[in-house]
Design an enzyme around this catalytic site. Sequence first.
Site, PDB file in Angstrom:
ATOM      1  N   CYS A   4      12.651   9.600   1.415  1.00  7.19           N
ATOM      2  CA  CYS A   4      13.836   9.653   0.558  1.00  7.19           C
ATOM      3  C   CYS A   4      14.711  10.869   0.895  1.00  7.19           C
ATOM      4  O   CYS A   4      15.919  10.730   1.109  1.00  7.19           O
ATOM      5  CB  CYS A   4      13.433   9.628  -0.910  1.00  7.19           C
ATOM      6  SG  CYS A   4      12.066  10.727  -1.325  1.00  7.19           S
TER       7      CYS A   4
HETATM    8  N1  NAP Z   1       8.676   7.420  -4.907  1.00  5.71           N
HETATM    9  C1  NAP Z   1       9.645   7.577  -4.001  1.00  5.71           C
HETATM   10  O1  NAP Z   1      10.776   7.998  -4.318  1.00  5.71           O
HETATM   11  C2  NAP Z   1       9.378   7.245  -2.555  1.00  5.71           C
HETATM   12  C3  NAP Z   1      10.461   7.226  -1.680  1.00  5.71           C
HETATM   13  C4  NAP Z   1      10.250   6.923  -0.331  1.00  5.71           C
HETATM   14  C5  NAP Z   1       8.965   6.655   0.104  1.00  5.71           C
HETATM   15  N2  NAP Z   1       7.922   6.706  -0.761  1.00  5.71           N
HETATM   16  C6  NAP Z   1       6.577   6.404  -0.237  1.00  5.71           C
HETATM   17  O2  NAP Z   1       6.256   5.064  -0.628  1.00  5.71           O
HETATM   18  C7  NAP Z   1       4.847   4.965  -0.880  1.00  5.71           C
HETATM   19  C8  NAP Z   1       4.652   4.480  -2.321  1.00  5.71           C
HETATM   20  O3  NAP Z   1       5.247   5.432  -3.171  1.00  5.71           O
HETATM   21  P1  NAP Z   1       5.315   5.232  -4.764  1.00  5.71           P
HETATM   22  O4  NAP Z   1       6.152   6.338  -5.266  1.00  5.71           O
HETATM   23  O5  NAP Z   1       5.647   3.845  -5.077  1.00  5.71           O
HETATM   24  O6  NAP Z   1       3.767   5.515  -5.149  1.00  5.71           O
HETATM   25  P2  NAP Z   1       3.007   5.169  -6.498  1.00  5.71           P
HETATM   26  O7  NAP Z   1       3.967   4.947  -7.596  1.00  5.71           O
HETATM   27  O8  NAP Z   1       1.965   6.227  -6.664  1.00  5.71           O
HETATM   28  O9  NAP Z   1       2.276   3.780  -6.154  1.00  5.71           O
HETATM   29  C9  NAP Z   1       1.260   3.707  -5.184  1.00  5.71           C
HETATM   30  C10 NAP Z   1       0.773   2.271  -5.056  1.00  5.71           C
HETATM   31  O10 NAP Z   1      -0.306   2.243  -4.100  1.00  5.71           O
HETATM   32  C11 NAP Z   1      -1.487   1.732  -4.715  1.00  5.71           C
HETATM   33  N3  NAP Z   1      -2.631   2.517  -4.235  1.00  5.71           N
HETATM   34  C12 NAP Z   1      -2.851   3.829  -4.393  1.00  5.71           C
HETATM   35  N4  NAP Z   1      -3.985   4.206  -3.781  1.00  5.71           N
HETATM   36  C13 NAP Z   1      -4.492   3.087  -3.234  1.00  5.71           C
HETATM   37  C14 NAP Z   1      -5.648   2.829  -2.458  1.00  5.71           C
HETATM   38  N5  NAP Z   1      -6.500   3.795  -2.122  1.00  5.71           N
HETATM   39  N6  NAP Z   1      -5.880   1.564  -2.055  1.00  5.71           N
HETATM   40  C15 NAP Z   1      -5.025   0.565  -2.390  1.00  5.71           C
HETATM   41  N7  NAP Z   1      -3.892   0.755  -3.117  1.00  5.71           N
HETATM   42  C16 NAP Z   1      -3.641   2.008  -3.524  1.00  5.71           C
HETATM   43  C17 NAP Z   1      -1.287   1.906  -6.207  1.00  5.71           C
HETATM   44  O11 NAP Z   1      -2.026   0.881  -6.841  1.00  5.71           O
HETATM   45  P3  NAP Z   1      -2.948   1.073  -8.116  1.00  5.71           P
HETATM   46  O12 NAP Z   1      -2.858   2.501  -8.542  1.00  5.71           O
HETATM   47  O13 NAP Z   1      -2.432   0.112  -9.131  1.00  5.71           O
HETATM   48  O14 NAP Z   1      -4.298   0.676  -7.671  1.00  5.71           O
HETATM   49  C18 NAP Z   1       0.214   1.690  -6.348  1.00  5.71           C
HETATM   50  O15 NAP Z   1       0.507   0.310  -6.366  1.00  5.71           O
HETATM   51  C19 NAP Z   1       4.261   6.361  -0.633  1.00  5.71           C
HETATM   52  O16 NAP Z   1       3.730   6.423   0.649  1.00  5.71           O
HETATM   53  C20 NAP Z   1       5.463   7.267  -0.791  1.00  5.71           C
HETATM   54  O17 NAP Z   1       5.355   8.469  -0.066  1.00  5.71           O
HETATM   55  C21 NAP Z   1       8.094   6.973  -2.096  1.00  5.71           C
END
Ligand code: NAP
Length: 347
Positions: free
Chosen positions: A151
């Site tokens: 981001c």
């Molecule tokens: N947030 C942002 O603004 C943003 C922007 C750009 C990129 N990103 C990247 O996009 C990715 C997701 O970000 P997010 O903010 O959406 O994260 P998040 O809200 O913490 O969601 C993470 C997701 O991954 C799942 N998960 C976590 N650990 C896992 C594991 N060990 N095995 C299988 N599933 C697992 C979780 O599922 P459960 O907990 O339900 O099991 C949840 O669905 C990250 O790599 C982040 O760096 C985020």
Amino acid sequence: MSITVGIQGASGYTGGELVRLLARDPDISIKFVTSQRFAGQPMSAIFPHLINDPELVCTPLNDLSVVEGCDVVFCALPHVTSMGVVPELLKRGAKVVDLSADFRLDDADIYNEWYGEAHKAPELLSEAVYGLPELYRSNIKKARLVANPGCYPTSILLALAPLMQDNLIELDSLVIDSKSGTSGAGRSLNQGSLFSEVSEGFRSYKAVGHRHTPEIEQGLSQLCGKKVFVRFSPHLLPQSRGILTTCHLRPVGKKSAKEWQELYTNFYANEQFVRVLEPGNLPGTNYVRGSNYCHLSVVPDPRTGWLVVVSTIDNLVKGAAGQAVQNMNIMLGRNEDAAIGQLPLFP
Ligand SMILES: NC(=O)c1ccc[n+]([C@@H]2O[C@H](COP(=O)([O-])OP(=O)(O)OC[C@H]3O[C@@H](n4cnc5c(N)ncnc54)[C@H](OP(=O)(O)O)[C@@H]3O)[C@@H](O)[C@H]2O)c1
């Protein structure tokens, strides 16, 4: 044309946004959504605004049989988890857009240095295409694996790309100050993101050494053909979404305000998701909230001779899920704004 997709990590902020965006598109069928904690539960139990018909029920990540027949799989998983599954998705014939940091850096040693983990699929790093459509559209078109940008890097690379050619600014004095809402840290429990820690205040974190630094430096270095180092400091805003970035730059020669403005408007003339604001207007996170737009302003300071470039995006849309859909559209030869054009502002 009917397109079948899957979303891994659908219970997270970016995965939930992918469901919100993709469910609006009549040509898209969401075949599966994954969550470990909510396996067996419908999306509407996780995010009450995501009511789908038919209901989407979460499966666990290790059930990869659901991948068969998918045209595209989005991985909205934490870094490290993602690189454990991406090779298997590709083997099963899906195109992949990975939202994590796992395939953004070209060099496995730099990944190891900044993320503290040996890369599990280094053989895919040279194949992965960095998914910033405004800069790498022709490579994205041919890609099997797209590394969706971070981001902060999205907001910074779009702000600086027009300046990276032709020796326009001094490359040894790039000072970048960014601010992000708390959804940037994801949805998992984290003391620093609690309401009482974040509200009614505004704080600095990672004043040096944020993990997005090598991604920003890699992107800028590729654009100008020289090794670039940046001073990048992020801050945490007391709001849920939005990034505002201010870049402080020293121009090499002299240009008028009109010339700087023209440089930017010409560079982005054909880009529907980047808007260079009219002089006098400045970006604000509210103006892009819920949309796939990046707003930019370029403002010379005649008193000091410095140049200020300000950009804003919604970290969950142009900074993550919206850009991922934009990449999918390009990979599949669809209209680039399918599912993400004319987005209503987030409620
Ligand atoms: N947030 C942002 O603004 C943003 C922007 C750009 C990129 N990103 C990247 O996009 C990715 C997701 O970000 P997010 O903010 O959406 O994260 P998040 O809200 O913490 O969601 C993470 C997701 O991954 C799942 N998960 C976590 N650990 C896992 C594991 N060990 N095995 C299988 N599933 C697992 C979780 O599922 P459960 O907990 O339900 O099991 C949840 O669905 C990250 O790599 C982040 O760096 C985020």
